[in-house]
Design a protein around this motif. Structure first.
Motif, PDB file in Angstrom:
ATOM      1  N   ASP A  93       0.816  -1.209   0.000  1.00  0.00           N
ATOM      2  CA  ASP A  93       0.000   0.000   0.000  1.00  0.00           C
ATOM      3  C   ASP A  93       0.858   1.273   0.000  1.00  0.00           C
ATOM      4  OD1 ASP A  93      -2.482   1.200  -0.230  1.00  0.00           O
ATOM      5  OD2 ASP A  93      -2.716   1.445   1.938  1.00  0.00           O
ATOM      6  N   ARG A  94       1.882   1.249  -0.854  1.00  0.00           N
ATOM      7  CA  ARG A  94       2.763   2.400  -1.053  1.00  0.00           C
ATOM      8  C   ARG A  94       2.774   2.744  -2.546  1.00  0.00           C
ATOM      9  NH1 ARG A  94       7.859   0.072   2.240  1.00  0.00           N
ATOM     10  NH2 ARG A  94       8.967   1.763   1.196  1.00  0.00           N
ATOM     11  N   PRO A  95       1.583   3.089  -3.083  1.00  0.00           N
ATOM     12  CA  PRO A  95       1.445   3.271  -4.533  1.00  0.00           C
ATOM     13  C   PRO A  95       2.255   4.430  -5.113  1.00  0.00           C
ATOM     14  CG  PRO A  95      -0.534   4.012  -3.421  1.00  0.00           C
ATOM     15  CD  PRO A  95       0.323   3.345  -2.383  1.00  0.00           C
ATOM     16  N   ASP A  96       2.448   5.500  -4.359  1.00  0.00           N
ATOM     17  CA  ASP A  96       3.208   6.626  -4.898  1.00  0.00           C
ATOM     18  C   ASP A  96       4.656   6.226  -5.164  1.00  0.00           C
ATOM     19  OD1 ASP A  96       0.940   8.186  -4.783  1.00  0.00           O
ATOM     20  OD2 ASP A  96       1.466   9.099  -2.851  1.00  0.00           O
ATOM     21  N   GLU A  97       5.256   5.489  -4.224  1.00  0.00           N
ATOM     22  CA  GLU A  97       6.624   5.008  -4.410  1.00  0.00           C
ATOM     23  C   GLU A  97       6.692   4.022  -5.580  1.00  0.00           C
ATOM     24  OE1 GLU A  97       8.812   3.971  -0.599  1.00  0.00           O
ATOM     25  OE2 GLU A  97       6.744   4.257   0.115  1.00  0.00           O
ATOM     26  N   ALA A  98       5.675   3.176  -5.679  1.00  0.00           N
ATOM     27  CA  ALA A  98       5.642   2.185  -6.765  1.00  0.00           C
ATOM     28  C   ALA A  98       5.585   2.887  -8.117  1.00  0.00           C
ATOM     29  CB  ALA A  98       4.441   1.261  -6.585  1.00  0.00           C
ATOM     30  N   SER A 104      10.755   5.485 -13.218  1.00  0.00           N
ATOM     31  CA  SER A 104      12.220   5.452 -13.355  1.00  0.00           C
ATOM     32  C   SER A 104      12.646   4.367 -14.340  1.00  0.00           C
ATOM     33  CB  SER A 104      12.909   5.255 -12.002  1.00  0.00           C
ATOM     34  OG  SER A 104      12.826   3.921 -11.557  1.00  0.00           O
ATOM     35  N   ILE A 105      11.928   3.247 -14.358  1.00  0.00           N
ATOM     36  CA  ILE A 105      12.227   2.202 -15.344  1.00  0.00           C
ATOM     37  C   ILE A 105      11.975   2.755 -16.743  1.00  0.00           C
ATOM     38  CG2 ILE A 105      11.605  -0.087 -16.225  1.00  0.00           C
ATOM     39  CD1 ILE A 105      10.727  -0.775 -13.314  1.00  0.00           C
ATOM     40  N   LYS A 106      10.843   3.436 -16.888  1.00  0.00           N
ATOM     41  CA  LYS A 106      10.498   4.019 -18.193  1.00  0.00           C
ATOM     42  C   LYS A 106      11.522   5.071 -18.602  1.00  0.00           C
ATOM     43  CE  LYS A 106       6.215   5.254 -19.677  1.00  0.00           C
ATOM     44  NZ  LYS A 106       4.969   6.030 -19.624  1.00  0.00           N
ATOM     45  N   ALA A 107      11.951   5.897 -17.661  1.00  0.00           N
ATOM     46  CA  ALA A 107      12.901   6.966 -17.963  1.00  0.00           C
ATOM     47  C   ALA A 107      14.244   6.411 -18.434  1.00  0.00           C
ATOM     48  CB  ALA A 107      13.106   7.854 -16.736  1.00  0.00           C
TER      49      ALA A 107
END
Length: 179
Positions: A93-98, A104-107
């Protein structure tokens, strides 16, 4: 120090399946990673396997630690450990970090098809259909030729497209060809 073979890992996995004890397997994989000297499989890949087993055992926090160790190790893995970290962060339940991690993977612009599939399935599971569709599409476009991962991406993307109510497109035709 240990030399790790695929045969060793297969035996461990088989034994865990027979015993249905994911926690014990995760612990053994963690121990194997600690003693790792060389092998047919990278230390990072063993840590990712341990993380997946910790998740199956209902120990998301331990899974997160194993994924992070795999990422820090930097060894060869089939799926970017950050995808597993993001999935686990959603679970915790830490969606913002996820979401930050997915971005970051996309970047980095280097998400391979297996990582794209993992991220697409994660986003789908947590209700981000447009994001999942985008990742599945990118994974297909990054795929070379045919194969299990590409076919899984095509099937996943098709389900998402239908759920989103989007019209059929050229990538859907590839799904018909792969059958």
């Amino acid at each position: 120090m240990a030399h790790v073979t695929r045969e060793q890992l297969d035996r461990l996995l088989e034994q865990a399946l027979l015993n249905d004890d994911h926690g014990a397997l995760a612990g053994r994989l963690d121990e194997l990673a600690r003693c790792y000297a060389s092998g047919e499989v990278s230390r990072a890949a063993i840590l990712v396997m341990a993380a997946e087993e910790w998740r199956q055992a209902g120990q998301a926090a331990r899974a997160l630690a194993s994924y992070q160790q795999a990422l820090d190790d930097g060894g060869e893995v089939s799926v970017d450990p950050r995808a597993g970290i993001a999935d686990t962060l959603f679970e915790l339940d830490r969606p913002d970090e996820a979401r930050e991690l997915v971005e970051s993977i996309k970047a980095d612009g280097r998400a391979d098809p297996a990582t794209a599939l993992h991220v697409a399935e994660t986003l789908l599971a947590y209700g981000d259909l447009p994001g999942a569709h985008e990742w599945a599409t990118e994974g297909i476009l990054a795929s070379e030729g045919t194969g299990g991962t590409r076919d899984a991406l095509l099937r996943t993307r098709y389900r998402i497209r239908v759920d989103l109510g989007l019209p059929e497109d050229d990538l859907d035709a590839l799904l018909d060809v792969s059958r």
